[in-house]
Design a protein around this motif. Structure first.
Motif: not given
Lengths: 14, 257
Positions: A1-14
């Protein structure tokens, strides 16, 4: 099953 | 002091319903301009961003920015007691340790009031960049809801591809493959029935159908939904709330196998 990316990787924490 | 009165309280109820399957505890941020929410699901693959402008309210007063920390299952229980035509009033002191909610109905003459304890919720804020997306699609929200609901019988993952042909939703599983293609369609007199596809370059991304289905809980908020995609970026699924705000969901794509 292909894994879901994590949003932190795209946006990063402020 | 924070005080807000919304003649159509049902809008707020629908906002709560649109996010409560994704997050449990959430901060509602109040400022002089708006009420807003930004929160991620526990798996950090989806983000909800909500904004409701002060102009949506009949009365809006916010002396000092504050965050109302709410447990959504509890809020949802309270909103079950709100009538369809009720006016909603929210009140909180600057210390923000409790929230007063009032549901008023002039016709029946009822006033229900609730006091809800607030929580201190540590929230991580993501810096969402303002990106120009390669594809932007506007379509009826009910149609999007039907497609992602129906495709669940085929598999867990939905491939969304935007090409010159149109917008294609595909799911593959043990029983086979299903494809649903939406072509641009502006024939109807009603603008909310239109499908418009604005494509700079083709994009194809995979997403978990479970999440796409969570997002369709916002369908009652808007007759149209806007999807925005760029290669390798989270999809944006936006439900505009008239001219007054929005609920936006961001979902990270799945990695290629």
């Amino acid at each position: 099953q292909n894994r879901q990316y994590n949003l932190d990787a795209f946006f990063g924490l402020k | 002091m924070f005080e807000a009165r919304l003649a159509n309280g049902n809008i707020f109820k629908m906002i709560v319903e649109s996010i409560r399957e994704l997050v449990v505890d959430v901060n509602i941020d109040c400022s002089t301009e708006e009420l807003s929410i930004q929160c991620m699901d526990s798996a950090h693959v989806a983000l909800v961003s909500m904004s409701l402008s002060q102009s949506a309210f009949d009365h809006f007063r916010c002396d000092r920015s504050l965050s109302l920390g709410l447990n959504l299952p509890n809020v949802s229980k309270i909103f079950k007691m709100m009538g369809r035509d009720d006016t909603m009033v929210l009140k909180a002191e600057d210390s923000a340790d409790k929230l007063m909610l009032m549901f008023e109905n002039d016709k029946s003459g009822t006033i229900a009031d609730f006091e809800l304890k607030l929580m201190a919720i540590e929230a991580e804020q993501l810096g969402v960049p303002d990106t120009a997306y390669k594809c932007s699609i506007s379509m009826p929200s009910s149609e999007f809801q039907r497609i992602v609901r129906d495709l669940q019988v085929m598999g867990d993952t939905c491939k969304i591809s935007c090409t010159k042909e149109g917008l294609k939703f595909s799911a593959t599983g043990q029983i086979g493959t299903g494809n649903i293609l939406m072509r641009q369609n502006v024939a109807s007199e009603k603008e909310e029935d239109h499908v418009t596809i604005d494509m700079e370059e083709p994009v194809e991304l995979n997403f978990a159908l479970r999440y796409l289905n969570f997002f369709t809980k916002a369908t009652p908020l808007s007759p149209t939904v806007i999807l925005k995609m760029s290669p390798g970026l989270p999809i944006v699924i936006e439900y505009p709330i008239e001219q007054l705000g929005h609920v936006k969901y961001y979902l990270a794509p799945k990695m290629e196998e």
